[in-house]
Each structure stands twice: as C-alpha cells, then as structure tokens.
Motif scaffolding. Structure first.
Motif, PDB file in Angstrom:
ATOM      1  N   PRO A   7      36.071  -0.895  25.570  1.00 57.08           N
ATOM      2  CA  PRO A   7      37.000  -1.797  24.883  1.00 57.08           C
ATOM      3  C   PRO A   7      36.328  -2.920  24.103  1.00 57.08           C
ATOM      4  CG  PRO A   7      37.185  -2.006  27.285  1.00 57.08           C
ATOM      5  CD  PRO A   7      36.367  -0.795  27.021  1.00 57.08           C
ATOM      6  N   ASP A   8      35.128  -3.343  24.549  1.00 57.14           N
ATOM      7  CA  ASP A   8      34.448  -4.427  23.841  1.00 57.14           C
ATOM      8  C   ASP A   8      34.113  -4.051  22.395  1.00 57.14           C
ATOM      9  OD1 ASP A   8      34.608  -5.822  26.171  1.00 57.14           O
ATOM     10  OD2 ASP A   8      32.443  -5.978  26.529  1.00 57.14           O
ATOM     11  N   PHE A   9      33.861  -2.770  22.144  1.00 59.03           N
ATOM     12  CA  PHE A   9      33.569  -2.300  20.786  1.00 59.03           C
ATOM     13  C   PHE A   9      34.726  -2.651  19.857  1.00 59.03           C
ATOM     14  CE2 PHE A   9      33.763   0.815  17.396  1.00 59.03           C
ATOM     15  CZ  PHE A   9      32.448   1.028  17.013  1.00 59.03           C
ATOM     16  N   TRP A  10      35.938  -2.349  20.324  1.00 56.22           N
ATOM     17  CA  TRP A  10      37.131  -2.557  19.489  1.00 56.22           C
ATOM     18  C   TRP A  10      37.568  -4.011  19.498  1.00 56.22           C
ATOM     19  CZ3 TRP A  10      37.585   1.355  16.457  1.00 56.22           C
ATOM     20  CH2 TRP A  10      37.062   2.592  16.875  1.00 56.22           C
ATOM     21  N   SER A  11      37.379  -4.705  20.611  1.00 55.33           N
ATOM     22  CA  SER A  11      37.720  -6.127  20.651  1.00 55.33           C
ATOM     23  C   SER A  11      36.881  -6.910  19.649  1.00 55.33           C
ATOM     24  CB  SER A  11      37.504  -6.676  22.068  1.00 55.33           C
ATOM     25  OG  SER A  11      38.487  -6.182  22.959  1.00 55.33           O
TER      26      SER A  11
END
Length: 207
Positions: free
Chosen positions: A21-25
């Motif tokens: 999720p950090d990639f997209w956040s």
C-alpha cells in the motif's frame, strides 16, 4: 581462489513495490495518478444503462472512486475497496455524501458482508505484479456466484515493466477461462493516455 559469499537479495522498500500500500499512498500523496480519468468511462455507463436490475458491485483498487459515485447515484449497492489509506482518503473526498461502502482492506483477504453480483475492473489487474495474477484469478472466481459478472477494462499488451503491467489476451484467458465465459469484448475509444489503444472492454460471466 576462495568462493565469494553471495550477497543477500536486496528487497526494495515498500514505496517501490506495487504490491504494497505504501507504493500507492506515495503516488496519491504526491498527486501522481496518471491512471485516474476523473470521469466515468463510456462503456461502463452504457453497461449500467443496459442492466434490468441493480447489481451489488465490488470495485477493487477503487482509487478516487469516480465509478462508485456513478453507480451509487443510480441506486446500485457499491463496495469501493482500496488497501492504500491515502487512496481511501481521496475516495472519501470524491464520494462526499454519496452512499458507498468505502473499505480500506486487501482485496485478497477481506471478507464481504454479502455476495457480489458484479466486480468492476479498471486499472486494478494491471497494477498487480505478475506474481499475483493467479491469486487475482482465483479471488474473483471465489467472490462471484454462478451468473455473477466480472466487467471492465483490461490492459492487453506486452508491457512487462509497470505498473501498468500489460497482459496478453492468452494470459488473461488462462486466468479466467476455467471459471468464466467471456460474453462481451469491444474496443475502447475514450481511453486515457496511459492506456490508449491498448485496452478493451470485456464482460466475463461466472460459470
């Protein structure tokens, strides 16, 4: 000459791995969202207008959730799902007071409250690394009962580096054909630049 000890495999940090999720956040936080059309695609709007009944719909990887707004405003029950908290915050801002079940969870592990009749696909499969494709194929089959439909846009090309990751038609068939029958397949003429000329609208019905 002595052998060198091999160095351990370097694992990229979460913000560089699209399965995290950090990639997209990071991208939503920076406003770097070239996949976000900011509107509802024509093929989806036409599909909705053709349906005789409202379908309980799941939108995985919902991002800004423009399509969820469109569906809910027509009275469709909609679950908009994303595992990035920043994407969910963005969707919440777009949704306003529209009645959508907005969920921050992992598509592969969340438990739905009720069976879905439709899963809408747009820029979700092509966001997944190839190692997750088989899991995706199994999961959409698990979430849909016989007669349920998987409908949306598929990025059909040979583009190994991504996201977006291109999938060849034969590869998509291999993921779905055992459990689904393709009942619609059409060219798309209003693609956004990142997908232009390389996506098709398809509807697959669960056997």
């Amino acid at each position: 000459m002595s052998e060198q000890t091999p160095s351990p495999t370097q694992i990229k940090p979460p913000e560089q791995r699209p399965e995290h999720p950090d990639f997209w956040s990071k991208r939503f936080g920076e406003g770097t969202t070239p996949w976000d059309a900011g509107k509802v695609p024509t093929a989806l709007a036409d599909f909705i207008d053709r349906q005789p009944t409202r379908l309980n719909t799941l939108i995985p990887g919902c991002g800004s959730a423009w399509e969820a707004v469109h569906l809910a405003e027509r009275g469709w029950p909609v679950t908009a799902l994303d595992f990035s908290p920043v994407a969910v915050d963005r969707a919440r801002a777009v949704l306003g007071n529209v009645a959508v079940d907005l969920v921050c969870a992992d598509f592969f592990t969340f438990t739905p409250a009720a069976p879905y009749q439709l899963i809408y696909e747009r820029a979700f499969l092509c966001a997944l690394p190839r190692k997750l494709w088989a899991d995706w194929g199994r999961r959409v089959a698990e979430l849909l009962p016989p007669g349920g439909r998987l409908a949306g846009f598929f990025f059909l090309c040979e583009q190994p580096k991504g996201p977006p990751f291109g999938i060849l038609p034969a590869e998509l068939d291999a993921l779905l054909a055992a459990n689904f029958e393709r009942i619609e397949d059409a060219a798309v003429d209003d693609s956004i630049p990142v997908f232009s000329g390389r996506e098709r609208w398809e509807v697959w019905q669960r056997r």
